[in-house]
Motif scaffolding. Structure first.
Motif, PDB file in Angstrom:
ATOM      1  N   GLY A 141      33.567 -22.356 -36.690  1.00  0.00           N
ATOM      2  CA  GLY A 141      33.540 -23.234 -35.528  1.00  0.00           C
ATOM      3  C   GLY A 141      34.857 -23.456 -34.811  1.00  0.00           C
ATOM      4  N   GLU A 142      35.961 -22.910 -35.350  1.00  0.00           N
ATOM      5  CA  GLU A 142      37.243 -23.093 -34.672  1.00  0.00           C
ATOM      6  C   GLU A 142      37.312 -22.236 -33.395  1.00  0.00           C
ATOM      7  N   PRO A 143      37.874 -22.784 -32.294  1.00  0.00           N
ATOM      8  CA  PRO A 143      38.013 -21.994 -31.059  1.00  0.00           C
ATOM      9  C   PRO A 143      38.869 -20.749 -31.305  1.00  0.00           C
ATOM     10  N   TRP A 144      38.481 -19.605 -30.692  1.00  0.00           N
ATOM     11  CA  TRP A 144      39.172 -18.337 -30.987  1.00  0.00           C
ATOM     12  C   TRP A 144      40.648 -18.377 -30.590  1.00  0.00           C
ATOM     13  N   ARG A 145      40.990 -19.116 -29.542  1.00  0.00           N
ATOM     14  CA  ARG A 145      42.386 -19.109 -29.075  1.00  0.00           C
ATOM     15  C   ARG A 145      43.357 -19.655 -30.128  1.00  0.00           C
ATOM     16  N   SER A 146      42.917 -20.592 -30.949  1.00  0.00           N
ATOM     17  CA  SER A 146      43.790 -21.053 -32.035  1.00  0.00           C
ATOM     18  C   SER A 146      43.556 -20.244 -33.310  1.00  0.00           C
ATOM     19  N   ALA A 147      42.295 -19.841 -33.549  1.00  0.00           N
ATOM     20  CA  ALA A 147      41.972 -19.093 -34.782  1.00  0.00           C
ATOM     21  C   ALA A 147      42.797 -17.814 -34.896  1.00  0.00           C
ATOM     22  N   ILE A 148      43.029 -17.121 -33.764  1.00  0.00           N
ATOM     23  CA  ILE A 148      43.711 -15.820 -33.828  1.00  0.00           C
ATOM     24  C   ILE A 148      45.215 -15.950 -34.055  1.00  0.00           C
ATOM     25  N   ARG A 149      45.733 -17.192 -34.053  1.00  0.00           N
ATOM     26  CA  ARG A 149      47.159 -17.381 -34.345  1.00  0.00           C
ATOM     27  C   ARG A 149      47.384 -18.030 -35.715  1.00  0.00           C
ATOM     28  N   LEU A 176      37.587 -18.309 -39.528  1.00  0.00           N
ATOM     29  CA  LEU A 176      37.757 -19.574 -38.798  1.00  0.00           C
ATOM     30  C   LEU A 176      36.794 -19.679 -37.614  1.00  0.00           C
ATOM     31  N   ILE A 177      36.615 -18.572 -36.883  1.00  0.00           N
ATOM     32  CA  ILE A 177      35.719 -18.581 -35.713  1.00  0.00           C
ATOM     33  C   ILE A 177      34.281 -18.857 -36.150  1.00  0.00           C
ATOM     34  N   VAL A 178      33.870 -18.172 -37.243  1.00  0.00           N
ATOM     35  CA  VAL A 178      32.511 -18.381 -37.761  1.00  0.00           C
ATOM     36  C   VAL A 178      32.305 -19.838 -38.172  1.00  0.00           C
ATOM     37  N   ASP A 223      34.512 -15.751 -24.651  1.00  0.00           N
ATOM     38  CA  ASP A 223      34.058 -16.684 -25.694  1.00  0.00           C
ATOM     39  C   ASP A 223      32.896 -16.090 -26.495  1.00  0.00           C
ATOM     40  N   VAL A 224      31.990 -15.431 -25.782  1.00  0.00           N
ATOM     41  CA  VAL A 224      30.842 -14.811 -26.453  1.00  0.00           C
ATOM     42  C   VAL A 224      31.314 -13.611 -27.287  1.00  0.00           C
ATOM     43  N   LEU A 225      32.200 -12.786 -26.705  1.00  0.00           N
ATOM     44  CA  LEU A 225      32.665 -11.587 -27.405  1.00  0.00           C
ATOM     45  C   LEU A 225      33.405 -11.947 -28.701  1.00  0.00           C
ATOM     46  N   ALA A 226      34.225 -12.992 -28.651  1.00  0.00           N
ATOM     47  CA  ALA A 226      34.944 -13.426 -29.857  1.00  0.00           C
ATOM     48  C   ALA A 226      33.941 -13.765 -30.959  1.00  0.00           C
ATOM     49  N   ARG A 227      32.868 -14.470 -30.603  1.00  0.00           N
ATOM     50  CA  ARG A 227      31.860 -14.846 -31.591  1.00  0.00           C
ATOM     51  C   ARG A 227      31.102 -13.618 -32.107  1.00  0.00           C
TER      52      ARG A 227
END
Ligand code: R7I
Ligand code: MG
Ligand code: MG
Ligand code: MG
Length: 312
Positions: free
Chosen positions: A113-121, A109-111, A81-85
């Motif tokens: 506030g969207e969670p990375w697991r959905s942002a990357i798709r 999207l991550i910046v 979670d930290v690394l994605a941010r």
């Protein structure tokens, strides 16, 4: 010993950055000449890096902050979670470094506030098969104690942006090969068939096993860069770039400058293929074997030294 360990850690990071910087002017070109490369390498002034080095530095910093934690697990070494941010923030601060279209949207999207697991798709529903995980993965080879741990760290560091199986296999291939290059004495050339055996075992995919066999075949046939690009591919997908980088290393192990020139002469995704090949060559031959006139001009030289010392 400790000196050779630091020399190899520096070689890994500087080799990667050097490949990125020397390859960047030619990214996307079909043909590159020897003169093009040498002119860049032997010029003056700063060598500017792209997203490949920028995200490698983020991962190196992430690992450096956690490598002393006890007990040490792959979960404690990489906080996904930290690394994605952290990756997304590096893009936000310097979006002009040459990022791919898929990750650009994910990071946006991550910046926000969207969670990375959905942002990357958001752009690629099956997950990106780009080489963005493999291009930045090399530092995990410095902290993973064995092939199993390196494999797990490669997957964790990649999955926060690239969910496609081929992107993950590519990162495992590059990370395990880098780990083996660190362990191989700099005085011993890599013997293709023996060198790739643990890599072949680590990638859990028959199509990647076939790719690696193809690389060995081309290495044994002394394929030239054009032939290598035609047979293995040289584009931004993990599948058509990680094998080419491995071949560049196997064709010229012991001679980092020749490894980098082979990678760039193959054309296509030159910064990324040269970054991956440069990490392998530097991890094997060490920092002292890299062209010093060029390493001194790297934009990120100070940070590369800092993280090499910390992670060695
Ligand atoms: O993988 P990624 O970080 O790109 C790395 C490349 C390197 O060459 C860097 O030097 C930099 O220039 O970019 O970024 P992504 O955007 O995830 O993937 C890169 C490209 O691969 C995308 O822009 C697409 O063109 C392609 N791609 C896909 N195309 C169709 N369907 C990746 N995944 C897909 C897919 O699922
Ligand atoms: Mg790049
Ligand atoms: Mg680019
Ligand atoms: Mg590239």
């Amino acid at each position: 010993d400790d000196m050779s360990r630091i020399n190899k850690a520096r070689g890994l990071l500087f080799g990667l950055a050097l490949g990125d910087c020397l390859g960047a002017p030619f990214e996307g070109r079909r043909e590159v000449t020897e003169t093009d490369i040498v002119t860049t390498r032997d010029g003056t002034g700063q060598l500017r890096h792209t997203d490949d080095t920028a995200l490698t530095l983020v991962l190196a910093r992430h690992l450096a902050h956690r490598v002393g934690d006890r007990p040490r697990t792959t979960e404690s070494l990489i906080d996904v979670d930290v690394l994605a941010r952290e990756f997304a923030e590096a893009w936000r601060d310097e979006p002009w470094r040459g990022y791919g279209g898929g990750v650009t949207k994910s990071f946006e999207l991550i910046v926000s506030g969207e969670p990375w697991r959905s942002a990357i798709r958001a752009v690629f529903p099956e997950g990106s098969f780009g080489n963005g995980g493999a291009m930045r993965v090399a530092p995990v080879a410095l902290v993973g104690g064995d092939v199993r741990e390196v494999t797990e760290l490669a997957r964790r560091s990649t999955e926060v942006t690239h969910a496609h199986p081929d992107a993950l296999h590519g990162a495992v291939c590059q990370a395990v090969a880098t780990h083996l290059a660190l362990a191989l004495p700099s005085t011993e050339p890599a013997r293709p068939k023996e060198f790739v055996r643990p890599v072949r075992q680590a990638v859990s995919s028959t199509s990647w096993e076939d790719k690696i066999d193809h690389v060995v075949d081309l290495a044994e046939r002394n394929a030239d860069p054009a032939e290598a690009a035609a047979e293995l591919g040289n584009d931004v997908s993990a599948t058509a770039s990680v094998p080419l980088a491995l071949l560049a290393f196997l064709r010229h192990s012991g001679d980092p400058d020749a490894v980098l020139r082979f990678a760039i002469l193959a054309g296509g995704d030159t910064d990324t293929v040269a970054a991956m090949a440069g990490a392998l060559a530097g991890a094997h031959s060490g920092y002292a074997a890299l062209p010093t006139h060029a390493t001194a001009r790297l934009e990120a030289a100070k940070d590369l030294h800092l993280y090499a010392e910390h992670l060695a």
